[in-house]
Design a protein around this motif. Structure first.
Motif, PDB file in Angstrom:
ATOM      1  N   GLU A 156       0.939  -0.963  -0.056  1.00 40.78           N
ATOM      2  CA  GLU A 156       0.025  -0.056  -0.191  1.00 40.78           C
ATOM      3  C   GLU A 156       0.750   1.175   0.003  1.00 40.78           C
ATOM      4  OE1 GLU A 156      -3.390   0.254  -0.480  1.00 40.78           O
ATOM      5  OE2 GLU A 156      -3.020  -2.110  -0.738  1.00 40.78           O
ATOM      6  N   GLU A 157       2.052   1.178   0.781  1.00 38.51           N
ATOM      7  CA  GLU A 157       2.879   2.347   0.812  1.00 38.51           C
ATOM      8  C   GLU A 157       3.401   2.781  -0.753  1.00 38.51           C
ATOM      9  OE1 GLU A 157       4.522   5.470   2.575  1.00 38.51           O
ATOM     10  OE2 GLU A 157       3.087   4.221   3.397  1.00 38.51           O
ATOM     11  N   ARG A 158       3.808   1.509  -1.283  1.00 40.56           N
ATOM     12  CA  ARG A 158       4.458   1.836  -2.496  1.00 40.56           C
ATOM     13  C   ARG A 158       3.280   2.297  -3.580  1.00 40.56           C
ATOM     14  NH1 ARG A 158       8.386  -3.447  -2.022  1.00 40.56           N
ATOM     15  NH2 ARG A 158       9.906  -2.049  -0.916  1.00 40.56           N
ATOM     16  N   LYS A 159       2.172   1.718  -3.509  1.00 37.51           N
ATOM     17  CA  LYS A 159       0.981   2.316  -4.447  1.00 37.51           C
ATOM     18  C   LYS A 159       0.731   3.855  -4.385  1.00 37.51           C
ATOM     19  CE  LYS A 159      -1.807  -2.050  -4.376  1.00 37.51           C
ATOM     20  NZ  LYS A 159      -2.910  -2.621  -4.078  1.00 37.51           N
ATOM     21  N   LYS A 160       1.082   4.315  -3.422  1.00 37.32           N
ATOM     22  CA  LYS A 160       1.115   5.957  -3.152  1.00 37.32           C
ATOM     23  C   LYS A 160       1.950   6.652  -4.265  1.00 37.32           C
ATOM     24  CE  LYS A 160       0.036   5.770   1.773  1.00 37.32           C
ATOM     25  NZ  LYS A 160       0.843   6.115   2.927  1.00 37.32           N
ATOM     26  N   GLN A 161       3.020   5.958  -4.651  1.00 38.87           N
ATOM     27  CA  GLN A 161       3.798   6.515  -5.640  1.00 38.87           C
ATOM     28  C   GLN A 161       3.558   6.181  -7.086  1.00 38.87           C
ATOM     29  OE1 GLN A 161       7.908   7.461  -4.159  1.00 38.87           O
ATOM     30  NE2 GLN A 161       7.417   6.045  -2.770  1.00 38.87           N
ATOM     31  N   VAL A 162       3.489   4.768  -7.143  1.00 37.72           N
ATOM     32  CA  VAL A 162       3.435   3.874  -8.412  1.00 37.72           C
ATOM     33  C   VAL A 162       2.216   3.220  -8.636  1.00 37.72           C
ATOM     34  CG1 VAL A 162       5.941   3.989  -8.658  1.00 37.72           C
ATOM     35  CG2 VAL A 162       4.997   2.027  -7.534  1.00 37.72           C
ATOM     36  N   ASP A 163       1.784   2.531  -9.848  1.00 38.63           N
ATOM     37  CA  ASP A 163       0.820   1.456  -9.919  1.00 38.63           C
ATOM     38  C   ASP A 163       1.735   0.307 -10.229  1.00 38.63           C
ATOM     39  OD1 ASP A 163      -1.050   3.102  -9.636  1.00 38.63           O
ATOM     40  OD2 ASP A 163      -1.629   3.281 -11.606  1.00 38.63           O
ATOM     41  N   PHE A 164       0.798  -1.018 -10.005  1.00 39.59           N
ATOM     42  CA  PHE A 164       1.366  -2.215 -10.196  1.00 39.59           C
ATOM     43  C   PHE A 164       0.774  -2.891 -10.989  1.00 39.59           C
ATOM     44  CE2 PHE A 164       3.520  -1.157  -6.284  1.00 39.59           C
ATOM     45  CZ  PHE A 164       4.757  -1.610  -6.309  1.00 39.59           C
ATOM     46  N   THR A 165       1.484  -3.769 -12.020  1.00 39.71           N
ATOM     47  CA  THR A 165       0.805  -5.069 -12.594  1.00 39.71           C
ATOM     48  C   THR A 165       0.300  -6.001 -11.817  1.00 39.71           C
ATOM     49  OG1 THR A 165       2.815  -6.130 -12.873  1.00 39.71           O
ATOM     50  CG2 THR A 165       2.448  -4.387 -14.690  1.00 39.71           C
ATOM     51  N   ASP A 166      -0.508  -6.816 -12.372  1.00 42.15           N
ATOM     52  CA  ASP A 166      -0.748  -8.186 -11.739  1.00 42.15           C
ATOM     53  C   ASP A 166       0.283  -8.659 -11.159  1.00 42.15           C
ATOM     54  OD1 ASP A 166      -3.636  -7.533 -12.222  1.00 42.15           O
ATOM     55  OD2 ASP A 166      -3.303  -9.023 -14.033  1.00 42.15           O
ATOM     56  N   PRO A 167       0.493  -9.408  -9.967  1.00 40.93           N
ATOM     57  CA  PRO A 167       1.712 -10.259  -9.565  1.00 40.93           C
ATOM     58  C   PRO A 167       2.272 -10.989 -10.572  1.00 40.93           C
ATOM     59  CG  PRO A 167      -0.114 -10.121  -7.628  1.00 40.93           C
ATOM     60  CD  PRO A 167      -0.734  -9.824  -9.078  1.00 40.93           C
ATOM     61  N   TYR A 168       3.378 -11.192 -10.694  1.00 46.12           N
ATOM     62  CA  TYR A 168       4.077 -12.131 -11.603  1.00 46.12           C
ATOM     63  C   TYR A 168       4.959 -13.178 -10.834  1.00 46.12           C
ATOM     64  CZ  TYR A 168       8.537  -9.656 -11.159  1.00 46.12           C
ATOM     65  OH  TYR A 168       9.661  -8.793 -10.862  1.00 46.12           O
ATOM     66  N   TYR A 169       4.776 -13.137  -9.481  1.00 46.42           N
ATOM     67  CA  TYR A 169       5.294 -14.358  -8.617  1.00 46.42           C
ATOM     68  C   TYR A 169       4.852 -13.987  -7.092  1.00 46.42           C
ATOM     69  CZ  TYR A 169      10.029 -12.558  -7.057  1.00 46.42           C
ATOM     70  OH  TYR A 169      10.728 -11.943  -6.271  1.00 46.42           O
ATOM     71  N   LEU A 170       4.629 -14.974  -6.371  1.00 48.14           N
ATOM     72  CA  LEU A 170       4.331 -14.665  -4.981  1.00 48.14           C
ATOM     73  C   LEU A 170       5.589 -14.753  -4.125  1.00 48.14           C
ATOM     74  CD1 LEU A 170       1.246 -16.990  -4.389  1.00 48.14           C
ATOM     75  CD2 LEU A 170       1.347 -14.381  -5.311  1.00 48.14           C
ATOM     76  N   ALA A 171       5.807 -14.474  -2.875  1.00 50.97           N
ATOM     77  CA  ALA A 171       6.893 -14.458  -2.224  1.00 50.97           C
ATOM     78  C   ALA A 171       6.639 -14.371  -0.543  1.00 50.97           C
ATOM     79  CB  ALA A 171       7.503 -13.048  -2.436  1.00 50.97           C
ATOM     80  N   ALA A 172       7.609 -14.782   0.054  1.00 46.70           N
ATOM     81  CA  ALA A 172       7.396 -14.788   1.543  1.00 46.70           C
ATOM     82  C   ALA A 172       8.928 -14.130   2.003  1.00 46.70           C
ATOM     83  CB  ALA A 172       7.118 -16.267   2.049  1.00 46.70           C
ATOM     84  N   MET A 173       8.782 -13.897   3.302  1.00 46.95           N
ATOM     85  CA  MET A 173      10.317 -13.364   3.756  1.00 46.95           C
ATOM     86  C   MET A 173      10.654 -14.714   4.703  1.00 46.95           C
ATOM     87  SD  MET A 173       9.934  -9.365   3.983  1.00 46.95           S
ATOM     88  CE  MET A 173       8.742  -9.420   5.244  1.00 46.95           C
ATOM     89  N   THR A 174      11.863 -14.513   5.312  1.00 52.32           N
ATOM     90  CA  THR A 174      12.512 -15.680   6.105  1.00 52.32           C
ATOM     91  C   THR A 174      13.667 -14.918   7.046  1.00 52.32           C
ATOM     92  OG1 THR A 174      13.474 -17.723   6.182  1.00 52.32           O
ATOM     93  CG2 THR A 174      14.136 -16.377   4.698  1.00 52.32           C
ATOM     94  N   HIS A 175      13.889 -15.408   8.183  1.00 54.97           N
ATOM     95  CA  HIS A 175      14.980 -15.277   8.995  1.00 54.97           C
ATOM     96  C   HIS A 175      16.084 -16.103   8.456  1.00 54.97           C
ATOM     97  CE1 HIS A 175      11.642 -14.144  11.804  1.00 54.97           C
ATOM     98  NE2 HIS A 175      12.407 -13.344  12.123  1.00 54.97           N
ATOM     99  N   VAL A 176      17.280 -15.860   8.361  1.00 57.20           N
ATOM    100  CA  VAL A 176      18.481 -16.716   8.240  1.00 57.20           C
ATOM    101  C   VAL A 176      19.585 -16.465   9.409  1.00 57.20           C
ATOM    102  CG1 VAL A 176      20.271 -16.966   6.515  1.00 57.20           C
ATOM    103  CG2 VAL A 176      18.254 -16.095   5.698  1.00 57.20           C
ATOM    104  N   THR A 177      19.830 -17.533   9.902  1.00 61.45           N
ATOM    105  CA  THR A 177      20.828 -17.740  10.980  1.00 61.45           C
ATOM    106  C   THR A 177      22.055 -18.588  10.992  1.00 61.45           C
ATOM    107  OG1 THR A 177      19.609 -19.640  12.007  1.00 61.45           O
ATOM    108  CG2 THR A 177      18.858 -17.456  12.634  1.00 61.45           C
ATOM    109  N   PRO A 178      22.964 -18.373  11.474  1.00 66.65           N
ATOM    110  CA  PRO A 178      24.074 -19.347  11.352  1.00 66.65           C
ATOM    111  C   PRO A 178      23.772 -20.720  11.813  1.00 66.65           C
ATOM    112  CG  PRO A 178      24.868 -17.344  12.431  1.00 66.65           C
ATOM    113  CD  PRO A 178      23.580 -17.384  12.272  1.00 66.65           C
ATOM    114  N   LYS A 179      24.202 -21.746  11.110  1.00 62.80           N
ATOM    115  CA  LYS A 179      23.893 -23.171  11.531  1.00 62.80           C
ATOM    116  C   LYS A 179      24.128 -23.370  13.036  1.00 62.80           C
ATOM    117  CE  LYS A 179      24.219 -24.791   6.845  1.00 62.80           C
ATOM    118  NZ  LYS A 179      24.985 -25.894   5.968  1.00 62.80           N
ATOM    119  N   ASP A 180      25.237 -22.824  13.696  1.00 69.23           N
ATOM    120  CA  ASP A 180      25.416 -23.377  14.830  1.00 69.23           C
ATOM    121  C   ASP A 180      24.790 -22.183  15.875  1.00 69.23           C
ATOM    122  OD1 ASP A 180      26.900 -21.191  14.479  1.00 69.23           O
ATOM    123  OD2 ASP A 180      28.842 -22.268  15.220  1.00 69.23           O
ATOM    124  N   SER A 181      23.702 -21.528  15.548  1.00 69.66           N
ATOM    125  CA  SER A 181      23.244 -20.389  16.418  1.00 69.66           C
ATOM    126  C   SER A 181      22.568 -20.512  17.664  1.00 69.66           C
ATOM    127  CB  SER A 181      22.607 -19.076  15.538  1.00 69.66           C
ATOM    128  OG  SER A 181      21.276 -19.866  15.066  1.00 69.66           O
TER     129      SER A 181
END
Length: 257
Positions: free
Chosen positions: A94-119
């Protein structure tokens, strides 16, 4: 040359310039977000975003001019007419829509945490991560999420994702918040990323991941947006999208299945 001839030559040159501009679609991307967009050793820009953009240009019967732009300046560059479309794995928010318009989504996405393997980090709350150093790329929804969710952590922002990854691999930050697909690529397919792993549940809060990933155009460019939407739908229907997808991913990122 008489005035009439000069006027005719001027009009002809202007017409040719306008035709040339109409025959080219300039695409802005970051060039620092593999496998979506990155710079090859020979200086060319490549990646999933670029392949999608090139196919869209072909379907619109225009030449594609791909240009790289630092992330922090990518929307200002579009508004300043440096390019016509942003194809750079940008979450629709919504924040970016204040400045630009978007096409339909061309892929879906999620975010993630990344940690050292021994953390040993298994809990992702403000209390659990209080005082820890968390990295993210500046100007992104990942940075917004980290700052909003972990106010008692030391949030460090970087100009590019590669710089976040470098400090992660070097042990200068305790964990990071990143886009899931590039982080999966980095941790499983790169030498420096072998230090680390995805941790916790995928971050899918619509307040931060929005409606998916879209192409951004100027708000007055409705005709271009509609043409891009139609070309994208055609790519999905005839299997071309999936052919491009399969060069980079083991799942269909359009549906995340």
């Amino acid at each position: 040359m008489n005035p009439t001839s000069i006027l005719a030559a001027t009009l002809l040159a202007s017409g040719l310039a306008a035709q040339s501009a109409a025959d080219t679609l300039t695409i802005g991307t970051e060039g620092a977000y593999p496998p979506f967009n990155y710079i090859e050793s020979d200086g060319t820009i490549a990646g999933f975003d670029v392949d999608i953009a090139m196919e869209l240009c072909a379907r619109l019967e225009v030449e594609c001019d791909i240009v790289a732009q630092d992330w922090d300046g990518i929307i200002p560059g579009l508004l300043a007419n440096k390019y016509d479309v942003i194809v750079a794995s940008m979450f629709i928010t919504e924040e970016r829509k204040k400045q630009v318009d978007f096409t339909d989504p061309y892929y879906l996405a999620a975010m993630t945490h990344v940690t050292p393997k021994d953390s040993g980090i298994t809990e992702f709350t403000n209390d659990a991560l209080s005082g820890m150093i968390i990295g993210a790329q500046s100007g992104t929804t990942q940075a917004d999420y980290a700052e909003a969710t972990y106010p008692d952590a030391d949030i460090r922002l970087y100009p590019t994702q590669d710089e976040v990854n470098l400090d992660m691999a070097s042990g200068r930050i305790d964990l990071q918040v990143g886009d899931m697909l590039p982080m999966l690529e980095w941790t499983t397919k790169s030498e420096d990323g072998a230090c680390c792993e995805l941790a916790g549940e995928p971050i899918t809060d619509p307040a931060f991941v929005g409606e998916g990933v879209g192409m951004a155009v100027r708000q007055e460019d409705d005709d271009l947006r509609e043409k891009l939407n139609q070309a994208l739908a055609d790519m999905r229907a005839d299997g071309t999208y999936l052919e491009i997808n399969n060069k980079y991913f083991d799942i269909d990122v359009y549906t995340m299945k």
